[in-house]
Scaffold this active site. Structure first.
Site, PDB file in Angstrom:
ATOM      1  N   TYR A 130       0.835  -1.209   0.000  1.00  0.00           N
ATOM      2  CA  TYR A 130       0.000   0.000   0.000  1.00  0.00           C
ATOM      3  C   TYR A 130       0.871   1.261   0.000  1.00  0.00           C
ATOM      4  CZ  TYR A 130      -3.945   3.003   1.397  1.00  0.00           C
ATOM      5  OH  TYR A 130      -4.918   3.971   1.451  1.00  0.00           O
ATOM      6  N   LYS A 160       0.901   4.110  -2.948  1.00  0.00           N
ATOM      7  CA  LYS A 160       0.534   5.496  -2.674  1.00  0.00           C
ATOM      8  C   LYS A 160       1.703   6.457  -2.907  1.00  0.00           C
ATOM      9  CE  LYS A 160      -3.794   4.881  -1.517  1.00  0.00           C
ATOM     10  NZ  LYS A 160      -4.887   5.415  -2.374  1.00  0.00           N
TER      11      LYS A 160
END
Length: 250
Positions: free
Chosen positions: A155, A159
């Site tokens: 993640y 991002k």
């Protein structure tokens, strides 16, 4: 503040729930026509119906943003039914946490693909019409997690990559009247977050790390998106707006 979004068409991926759902309502309130898109067809149609009941113009199109064919269908439906897309919010994302040594390849690929490949495919599909109009907004939903969270290598990588994507695309698109920015939320109390069995403890621990002393709500993100989508923000491009209450890492 007058945002001048009346009549614009906004597509928000992952808008069947959470931050995406709040974002489509905010943009609709500012005068946008809305394309609700989500991999969950039921939640997409429910959100679009709720928008229509509130007096807004909205359609729903189910879409897996990692599929080139489904993204092409999504954009074609928006063109056909609403006349094209002026604002794209790349919000779709999932979380599959785990320490790297125990993370499966599928957990890595699914998280990174939805965040990065999804932004790539959706942006590539809508940019030609924005370039032709000489006006457009691409807003990518990143996260404070771009600084790195244990158990979130997938993640965090996705991002963080979205910020690099934003900066590069802003340089490509500026001469066409298209701005590209990112919003990086901190801890946001979405309905899904509130429903977690350990939410009270999570809330207490997270609040202690936020300088302003309280946690964010979906409207804090949707307000930032609406600002960046507007003519008020016409000279802002290639930036990442942190909506974290002052918390960055840690």
């Amino acid at each position: 503040m007058e945002l001048n979004l009346q009549g614009r068409v906004a597509l928000v991926t992952g808008s069947g729930s959470g931050i995406g759902r709040d974002t489509v309502f905010k943009l609709a309130e500012e005068g946008c026509k809305i394309v609700v898109s989500d991999i969950n067809a039921g939640s997409a149609h429910e959100t679009a119906e709720d928008l229509r009941k509130a007096g807004h113009e909205a359609i729903a199109v189910a879409c897996d943003v990692t599929s080139e064919d489904e993204v092409a269908h999504l954009v074609a439906q928006a063109q056909q039914q609403l006349g094209g897309i002026d604002i794209l919010v790349n919000n779709a994302g999932i979380v599959k946490d785990g320490y790297l040594t125990k993370m499966t390849e599928q957990s890595w690929d699914s998280v990174v693909d939805i965040i990065l490949k999804g932004a790539f495919l959706c942006s590539r599909a809508v940019l030609p019409q924005m370039m032709e109009k000489k006006w457009g907004r691409v807003i990518n939903i990143s996260s404070r997690s771009l600084f790195g969270n244990p158990g979130q290598t997938n993640y965090s990588a996705g991002k963080a990559g979205l910020v690099g994507f934003t900066r590069a695309l802003a340089q490509e698109q500026g001469r066409f009247g298209v701005t590209v920015n990112a919003v990086a939320p901190g801890f946001i109390m979405t309905p899904g977050m509130r429903n977690l069995p350990h939410f009270p403890k999570l809330q207490e621990a997270a609040t202690a790390k936020v300088p302003v002393g309280f946690l964010g709500e979906p409207r804090d993100i949707s307000n930032a998106v609406a600002f960046l989508a507007s003519d008020v923000a016409r000279y802002i491009s290639g930036t990442t707006l942190f909506v974290t209450g002052g918390r960055y890492s840690g």
